[in-house]
Design an enzyme around this catalytic site. Structure first.
Site, PDB file in Angstrom:
ATOM      1  N   HIS A 155       0.830  -1.211   0.000  1.00 18.43           N
ATOM      2  CA  HIS A 155       0.000   0.000   0.000  1.00 18.43           C
ATOM      3  C   HIS A 155       0.864   1.261   0.000  1.00 18.43           C
ATOM      4  CE1 HIS A 155      -4.171  -1.465   0.614  1.00 18.43           C
ATOM      5  NE2 HIS A 155      -3.608  -2.475   1.256  1.00 18.43           N
ATOM      6  N   ASP A 162      -7.618  -1.801  -1.131  1.00 17.23           N
ATOM      7  CA  ASP A 162      -8.598  -2.672  -0.476  1.00 17.23           C
ATOM      8  C   ASP A 162      -9.976  -2.139  -0.835  1.00 17.23           C
ATOM      9  OD1 ASP A 162      -6.489  -3.992   0.771  1.00 17.23           O
ATOM     10  OD2 ASP A 162      -6.655  -2.829   2.615  1.00 17.23           O
ATOM     11  N   GLU A 239      -7.102 -12.371   1.460  1.00 16.51           N
ATOM     12  CA  GLU A 239      -7.971 -11.222   1.720  1.00 16.51           C
ATOM     13  C   GLU A 239      -8.802 -10.937   0.469  1.00 16.51           C
ATOM     14  OE1 GLU A 239      -4.909  -8.881   4.777  1.00 16.51           O
ATOM     15  OE2 GLU A 239      -5.311  -8.056   2.784  1.00 16.51           O
ATOM     16  N   HIS A 242      -8.303  -7.336  -1.187  1.00 17.64           N
ATOM     17  CA  HIS A 242      -6.956  -6.831  -1.436  1.00 17.64           C
ATOM     18  C   HIS A 242      -6.499  -7.130  -2.865  1.00 17.64           C
ATOM     19  CE1 HIS A 242      -2.688  -6.232   0.228  1.00 17.64           C
ATOM     20  NE2 HIS A 242      -2.480  -6.703  -0.997  1.00 17.64           N
TER      21      HIS A 242
END
Length: 269
Positions: A155, A162, A239, A242
């Site tokens: 990130h 996300d 995730e 993500h």
């Protein structure tokens, strides 16, 4: 504000706290090689595609740390320009189905990453309502081992996001940490489509290949993944929210605030 090598060196020498040293070091990295060009390539997503809904949890106390995260000043999605363009492409595909992307997190300053690490190292985590909701069955001493918290994040390089889905026109809102239930049965963001868990749920049910999901939950995950993959993003297996765009990776982990006012201009100043 542009910092010279001399300015940053003086700040580093005068640093009195560990966090300030980390920030100074990050500033040195920003000056190095491709760092300045990478920073100049960041944009505010709203300037590229304002139709994408933003629900930036880390700018609020309604996230797993229980407080606003360091570096998130205005709750604004910043990403590299290639990442923003790819998100707009995914949004175009989804809008034809009456759906919209909802971004939960975009660029993450390295001080925010450190905030996550500091949280995970606390000795009293099991007493926190936010921990109970977001990581109900994870012992605090296994947050790093299980990969839920890391010392570095894609990130911070601007190419990772996300996000979830909502119907166009839905009232999307970040709610307080629920007093009952946990992330496996309750969403922390009102108005989003049911993906089987909340965003940031530290549980195997969040894995892309999780078992026990309903038909609707699987369909929602597939709709999100298909749109993102078609736009060039790669999903992360643990995730569902993500996604990373290799072409959008600035190559350097940055630490400027997640605030459009802090973005360098086209010259990197």
């Amino acid at each position: 504000m542009t910092l010279s090598w001399a300015d940053v060196t003086v700040r580093l020498m005068k640093a009195e706290t560990q966090r300030f040293r980390r920030s100074a070091i990050a500033a040195l990295l920003m000056l190095a090689g491709t760092g300045a060009a990478g920073a100049a390539d960041f944009v505010a997503l709203r300037d590229i595609d304002p139709s994408i809904v933003q629900a930036m949890h880390y700018a609020t106390p309604n996230n797993f740390t229980g407080k606003p995260v360091a570096g998130y000043e205005n709750g604004e999605c910043l990403v590299t320009r290639p990442t923003a363009d790819a998100l707009a492409k995914a949004q175009e595909k989804l809008s034809a189905r009456g759906l919209t992307l909802v971004v939960f997190d975009c660029y993450r300053p390295t001080q925010g990453v450190q905030d996550f690490v500091d949280w995970a190292e606390r000795k009293d985590l099991d007493t926190e309502p936010a921990k109970r909701f977001y990581a109900p069955d994870v012992p605090p001493n296994r947050l790093f081992q299980l990969g839920y918290i890391a010392h570095k994040s894609g990130h911070s390089r601007g190419g990772t996001v996300d996000l979830g889905l909502a119907e166009i026109g839905a009232k999307v809102a970040i709610g307080p940490v629920p007093a009952t239930g946990d992330c496996r049965d309750t969403a922390a963001t009102a108005g989003v489509r049911d993906m089987g868990t909340s965003f940031d749920c530290f549980d195997p049910r969040s894995w892309v290949g999780a078992k026990g999901l309903s038909k609707a939950q699987r369909a929602n995950r597939k709709a999100l993944t298909d749109a993102m993959v078609s736009a060039g993003f790669k999903p992360y297996s643990k995730e569902w929210w993500h996604f990373s765009l290799a072409a959008g990776d600035a190559g350097t982990a940055f630490d400027f605030p997640a605030n459009a006012a802090s973005l360098p201009d086209a010259t990197g100043e």
